[in-house]
Design a protein around this motif. Structure first.
Motif, PDB file in Angstrom:
ATOM      1  N   SER A   1      50.865  17.772  30.290  1.00 28.58           N
ATOM      2  CA  SER A   1      50.749  17.780  31.758  1.00 28.58           C
ATOM      3  C   SER A   1      51.762  16.840  32.393  1.00 28.58           C
ATOM      4  O   SER A   1      52.175  15.850  31.784  1.00 28.58           O
TER       5      SER A   1
ATOM      6  N   THR B   1      46.598  24.009  36.449  1.00 28.45           N
ATOM      7  CA  THR B   1      47.188  22.929  35.652  1.00 28.45           C
ATOM      8  C   THR B   1      46.949  21.591  36.348  1.00 28.45           C
ATOM      9  O   THR B   1      47.214  21.481  37.550  1.00 28.45           O
TER      10      THR B   1
ATOM     11  N   GLU C   1      48.365  24.327  40.829  1.00 27.34           N
ATOM     12  CA  GLU C   1      48.260  22.962  40.304  1.00 27.34           C
ATOM     13  C   GLU C   1      47.207  22.187  41.091  1.00 27.34           C
ATOM     14  O   GLU C   1      47.004  22.434  42.276  1.00 27.34           O
TER      15      GLU C   1
ATOM     16  N   ASN D   1      41.167  23.368  34.300  1.00 27.65           N
ATOM     17  CA  ASN D   1      41.594  24.334  33.288  1.00 27.65           C
ATOM     18  C   ASN D   1      40.759  25.605  33.282  1.00 27.65           C
ATOM     19  O   ASN D   1      41.286  26.689  33.046  1.00 27.65           O
TER      20      ASN D   1
ATOM     21  N   TYR E   1      45.835  17.783  26.798  1.00 25.87           N
ATOM     22  CA  TYR E   1      46.465  17.614  28.122  1.00 25.87           C
ATOM     23  C   TYR E   1      47.808  16.892  28.061  1.00 25.87           C
ATOM     24  O   TYR E   1      48.357  16.539  29.097  1.00 25.87           O
TER      25      TYR E   1
END
Ligand SMILES: Cc1ncc(COP(=O)(O)O)c(C=O)c1O
Length: 379
Positions: free
Chosen positions: A355, A111, A90, A106, A352
């Motif tokens: 997220s 992420t 992440e 990405n 997105y």
């Protein structure tokens, strides 16, 4: 309703035609260097201009190494790879940014995690970052683990919005405490300093953009900046298709990228860099004019944050609500003065929207109210 603003902008930029948001200024050696580059026939990824540019930009910013790339986006992609971002990691970033910041995360298979921005910098908020980390993560074996997802939080990617430095020192301290690598998206902030130090050099690695709308342009181009020799070597290798140096053999020892800045772009860029101080002075002068104009108006002109020297790349104002923002956009654009709203928040884009987001009150507030106004440097 906003006609006096239109007149004010036309007093600065001229009475006729459309006033663009940002146009480049070619007032120096651009044609000479481009001609030299063409005459040399070295217009592609090998040549003296690209090497010279790397040396000059590293000197200007005050870092040991610069690696020139084909765009700011490709610089970001490589910066994240060399700072250790793996698929399934992440990366913490801000939702108020250009989509490239997030796309680069990405491209690595990682992420994004969105934390809020500060109202007075429009950049990633150290408070929001700290709150997220304290509440949701645990440091184990020098790795920051997200308790909810079980993933490693490998990097933090703040951005210096419209050239205004964010609270980068505080962000750096937090990242160090939580064993997170700091990568700075300084695409918009060439010539901007925080406590006297150039933006982009606080973290492990930083990136710049020289797209057509930036303070200096290569047409298209970008750059990685770092003091870390090993990272610079890996970045250079990855941006040049990971070719093993040899006089004639084509050997590649990993999957690399064709991300090197062409010599012809670097030729243009060196001439632009020679006039960076002229552009910076002009932009500050224009920003001060806007500041004067908005002093007695019920809207806020966005000034450089505390402890900072901003390049005032794109001047911004904050209106009172979304309706007023739309009205302003309509009145100015229909009178030939180009203005633009700040980006829609990245977490609101379909691509997105799944997220993780912290509380994003400030980013949401700004996204409905901020407008960029014409900001080109002039002679
Ligand atoms: C914040 C930010 N990041 C990344 C980029 C990507 O740079 P480029 O357009 O050179 O790929 C840009 C601008 O274009 C930008 O504004």
């Amino acid at each position: 309703m906003f006609n006096n603003f239109v007149d004010f902008v036309r007093d600065i930029y001229g009475k006729d035609g459309i006033i663009p948001l940002h146009k480049p200024l070619f007032i120096g050696n651009e044609k000479q260097y481009l001609n030299e580059c063409i005459d040399s026939t070295y217009v592609s990824s090998v040549g003296k201009f690209v090497d010279q540019f790397e040396e000059k930009i590293a000197n200007y910013v005050g870092v040991k190494y610069a690696v020139a790339t084909s765009s700011g986006t490709s610089a970001l992609h490589i910066a994240l790879i060399v700072s250790g971002v793996n698929p399934s990691d992440e990366v913490i970033t801000q939702p108020l940014t250009f989509v490239a910041t997030c796309n680069a995360i990405n491209y690595c298979g990682a992420t994004p995690v969105f934390v809020d921005v500060d109202m007075d910098t429009m950049g990633l908020s150290p408070k929001s970052l700290r709150d997220f980390l304290l509440k949701n993560t645990t440091v184990k074996n020098k790795q920051c683990i997200n308790n909810i997802t079980g993933k490693v939080v490998k990097a933090c990617l703040p951005m210096h919005t419209f050239g205004h430095p964010c609270r980068i020192e505080e962000i750096k301290d937090i990242c160090e405490k939580f064993h997170i690598n700091l990568v700075e998206d300084a695409a918009e902030s060439l010539g901007s300093f925080y406590k006297g130090k150039h933006t982009g050099k606080f973290g492990l690695i930083g990136t710049l953009s020289f797209n057509g709308n930036k303070i200096i342009t290569a047409g298209g181009g970008g750059c990685l900046i770092t003091d870390n020799k090993e990272l610079a070597i890996r970045a250079r290798h990855l941006t040049t298709t990971a070719k093993v140096p040899h006089k004639w053999e084509y050997s590649h020892d990993m999957i690399g990228y064709n991300y090197r800045m062409p010599n012809i772009n670097a030729a243009l860029l060196i001439a632009q860099l020679e006039n960076l101080e002229v552009f910076l002075k002009s932009k500050r002068k224009i920003a001060m004019k806007y500041k004067g104009f908005f002093k007695d108006k019920p809207y806020k002109f966005f000034e450089e944050p505390p402890n900072s020297q901003s390049n005032y790349w794109l001047n911004s104002i904050i209106l009172n609500n979304k309706e007023q923002q739309q009205q302003f956009l309509n009145d100015t654009n229909s009178n030939g003065v180009m203005t633009r709203p700040v980006w829609d928040l990245i977490n609101k884009l379909d691509i997105y929207k799944k997220s993780y987001c912290s509380d994003l009150t400030n980013a949401e507030f700004l996204s409905e109210r901020v407008i960029n106004v014409p900001s080109s440097a002039i002679l």
